[in-house]
Design an enzyme around this catalytic site. Structure first.
Site, PDB file in Angstrom:
ATOM      1  N   HIS A 102       0.608  -1.313   0.090  1.00  0.00           N
ATOM      2  CA  HIS A 102      -0.014  -0.089   0.044  1.00  0.00           C
ATOM      3  C   HIS A 102       0.784   1.258  -0.030  1.00  0.00           C
ATOM      4  O   HIS A 102       0.402   2.328  -0.261  1.00  0.00           O
ATOM      5  CB  HIS A 102      -0.864   0.064   1.216  1.00  0.00           C
ATOM      6  CG  HIS A 102      -2.393  -0.783   0.798  1.00  0.00           C
ATOM      7  ND1 HIS A 102      -2.269  -2.029   0.383  1.00  0.00           N
ATOM      8  CD2 HIS A 102      -3.670  -0.340   0.872  1.00  0.00           C
ATOM      9  CE1 HIS A 102      -3.278  -2.598   0.093  1.00  0.00           C
ATOM     10  NE2 HIS A 102      -4.141  -1.671   0.458  1.00  0.00           N
ATOM     11  N   TYR A 114      -2.348  -7.478  -7.990  1.00  0.00           N
ATOM     12  CA  TYR A 114      -1.830  -7.775  -6.566  1.00  0.00           C
ATOM     13  C   TYR A 114      -3.049  -7.659  -5.462  1.00  0.00           C
ATOM     14  O   TYR A 114      -3.013  -7.681  -4.389  1.00  0.00           O
ATOM     15  CB  TYR A 114      -0.717  -6.580  -6.066  1.00  0.00           C
ATOM     16  CG  TYR A 114       0.291  -7.051  -5.253  1.00  0.00           C
ATOM     17  CD1 TYR A 114       0.303  -7.640  -3.985  1.00  0.00           C
ATOM     18  CD2 TYR A 114       1.692  -7.049  -5.843  1.00  0.00           C
ATOM     19  CE1 TYR A 114       1.246  -8.183  -3.307  1.00  0.00           C
ATOM     20  CE2 TYR A 114       2.638  -7.559  -5.226  1.00  0.00           C
ATOM     21  CZ  TYR A 114       2.614  -7.810  -4.164  1.00  0.00           C
ATOM     22  OH  TYR A 114       3.856  -8.499  -3.311  1.00  0.00           O
TER      23      TYR A 114
END
Ligand code: HEM
Ligand SMILES: *[C@@H]1O[C@H](CO)[C@@H](O)[C@H](O)[C@H]1NC(C)=O
Ligand SMILES: *[C@@H]1O[C@H](CO)[C@@H](O)[C@H](O)[C@H]1NC(C)=O
Ligand SMILES: *[C@@H]1O[C@H](CO)[C@@H](O)[C@H](O)[C@H]1NC(C)=O
Length: 457
Positions: free
Chosen positions: A196, A351
């Site tokens: 992230h 992902y």
């Protein structure tokens, strides 16, 4: 009669070709050749530096022919690296061999990536804007042109099925399927935390844009993307970040303490709102260095430590290699290597490993549902960091590949992801396989190992 049919067929064919519009829609250029429309219905392939020539860049130059025939396929390389344990045990123990192979792993991987970056969602040709505007994710393959007959160019349906129907038929979990490599929940949360920092879609601008202009491992999820946010999180003493002590353990400060924006749902009380670099994420002292230098040096060290953990533990586990991966910046000091990085939106899409998530979270003796677990920072303070890590390390994660394993409570993320992929006009899976020198799939069975069961659709 015969002639008439032939004439009719020709006419129909001509009509079809005209209706086909942009001839690049059929992706005629192979081996990374670039398709350019010429006039209204003709095209040319630019085969520059592909090592191939001919109308569709399919004829190998002599050196290419030799390379193609000598070079093992990605499947072969993967097979070798994941088998022959005895052989790899020897290699892993001989440092110059291990270094040489690690150098090969790094350079051969990096050669598959275009650097500097090429396209983005709005530019399917090279341009200064696509290169320089860091608020875009880059694109590994350019978007399918807008004027094509179908969303995937010329193949597939004109109208794609509803994303929600697809997610419910193909993606949602029926029964928890454990990961075959024995991956733990700790790995899953590390994956989410680590990625992230560079997968941070700008929801206001749309899926083509990122809020993380560092495009890499910069620890912006800890320190914040902007200097303003970093300063609000810093203690400005001893190079440290602000913190609070709870039950003798060190935790991030509260949002109220530091005044940075965080995304918490309204029911979370003020005292439980941790403030960290990433809005959605619920030392040592050197006597002669000032706070600034301690802070900056700490950040560099932590970036290095993060990459070391990622390569030597995380990627090592993911790869299944018997070869022992190594993090050592010096391996590349006298190599041709591009250090700049740009995150692509395809990487982000791939992902979305939400199937890693279990049905519920088992922490010590308690079982937390999604509703009880997400955004609930008191789970952290109540159990303490070390027992959380222990619990997550014991619980097994779900299998990512193979479909039908996304937990129901987060299926909406998969639906959004399908919708975004369409908005960005991704090319077909086979186009990507070709880009990375993999054989395109010839059928559903070839891709999944299962016969298409039409009843399931
Ligand atoms: C309880 C667990 C999780 C929840 C509730 C959750 C939820 C979400 C949500 C709401 C989004 C934004 C979707 C959108 O608006 O398009 C998202 C994005 C994403 N998630 Fe998860 N997720 C979880 C676990 C994971 C894990 C384990 C991974 C592993 C890598 C992961 C990878 C991603 C990625 C790469 C994105 C795209 C980020 C971006 O573009 O900003 N997630 N997730
Ligand atoms: C190039 O591709 C087009 C379209 O796929 C095909 O019709 C043509 O025959 C190909 N040309 C060569 C030289 O293979
Ligand atoms: C990048 O592109 C977007 C979309 O066109 C634009 O809004 C933004 O201002 C650009 N950023 C820079 C720094 O030029
Ligand atoms: C949050 O976790 C605590 C345990 O630490 C639990 O007692 C509480 O019910 C949870 N909150 C919600 C909203 O589920």
């Amino acid at each position: 009669m015969y002639k008439l049919t032939a004439a009719f067929l020709l006419l129909a064919l001509g009509f079809l070709l005209c209706e086909g519009g942009n001839p690049c829609c059929s992706e005629p250029c192979q081996n990374r050749g670039v398709c350019m429309q010429v006039g209204t219905d003709d095209y040319e392939c630019d085969c520059t530096r592909t090592g191939f020539y001919g109308q569709n860049c399919t004829k190998p130059e002599f050196m290419t022919w030799i390379k193609v025939n000598l070079k093992p396929s990605p499947n072969t390389v993967h097979y070798i690296l994941t088998h022959f344990k005895g052989f790899w045990n020897i290699v892993n123990g001989v440092s110059f061999l291990r270094d040489a192979i690690m150098r090969y792993v790094l350079t051969s991987r990096s050669h598959m990536i275009d650097s500097p970056p090429t396209y983005n969602a709005d530019y399917s040709y090279k341009s200064w804007e696509a290169y320089s505007n860091l608020s875009y994710f880059t694109r590994t393959l350019p978007p399918v042109p807008e004027d094509c007959p179908t969303p995937m160019g010329v193949v597939g349906k004109k109208e794609l099925p509803d994303a929600k129907v697809l997610a419910e038929k193909l993606l949602v979990r029926r029964r928890f399927i454990p990961d075959p490599q024995g991956t733990s929940l700790m790995f899953a949360f590390f994956a989410q935390h680590f990625t992230h920092q560079f997968f941070k879609t700008d929801m206001k601008k749309g899926p083509a844009f990122t809020e993380a202009p560092g495009h890499g491992v910069d620890l912006s999820h800890i320190y914040g993307v902007s200097l303003d946010r970093q300063h609000k999180l810093r203690l400005f003493k001893d190079g440290k970040l602000k913190y609070q002590m709870l039950n003798g353990e060190m935790y991030p400060p509260t949002v109220k303490d530091v005044g940075v924006e965080m995304h918490y749902p309204p029911h979370v009380p003020e005292s439980q709102r941790f403030a960290v670099g990433h809005e959605a994420f619920g030392l040592q002292v050197h006597p002669y260095w000032d706070d600034e230098r301690l802070f900056q040096t700490t950040r560099l060290i932590l970036i290095g430590e993060t990459i070391k953990i990622v390569i030597e533990d995380y990627v090592q586990h993911l790869s299944g290699y018997n070869f022992k991966l190594k993090f050592d910046p010096e391996l590349l000091f006298n190599q041709k290597f591009q250090y700049q990085n740009r995150i692509s939106s395809e990487f982000n899409t791939l992902y979305h490993w939400h199937p890693l998530m279990p049905d519920s979270f088992q922490i010590e003796e308690r079982d937390y549902s999604y509703k009880e677990f997400v955004f609930n920072t008191s789970v952290v303070t109540e159990h303490g960091i070390s027992s959380l890590v222990e619990s997550f390390s014991k619980q097994i994660a779900g299998r990512v590949a193979g479909g039908r394993n996304v937990p129901g409570p987060i299926l909406y993320v998969s639906i959004k992801s399908i919708e975004s992929s369409r908005k960005m006009r991704y090319q077909s899976l086979n186009a990507y396989r070709k880009k990375f020198n993999m054989k395109p799939y010839s059928s559903f069975e070839d891709m999944t190992g299962e016969k298409a069961n039409m009843q399931a659709f």
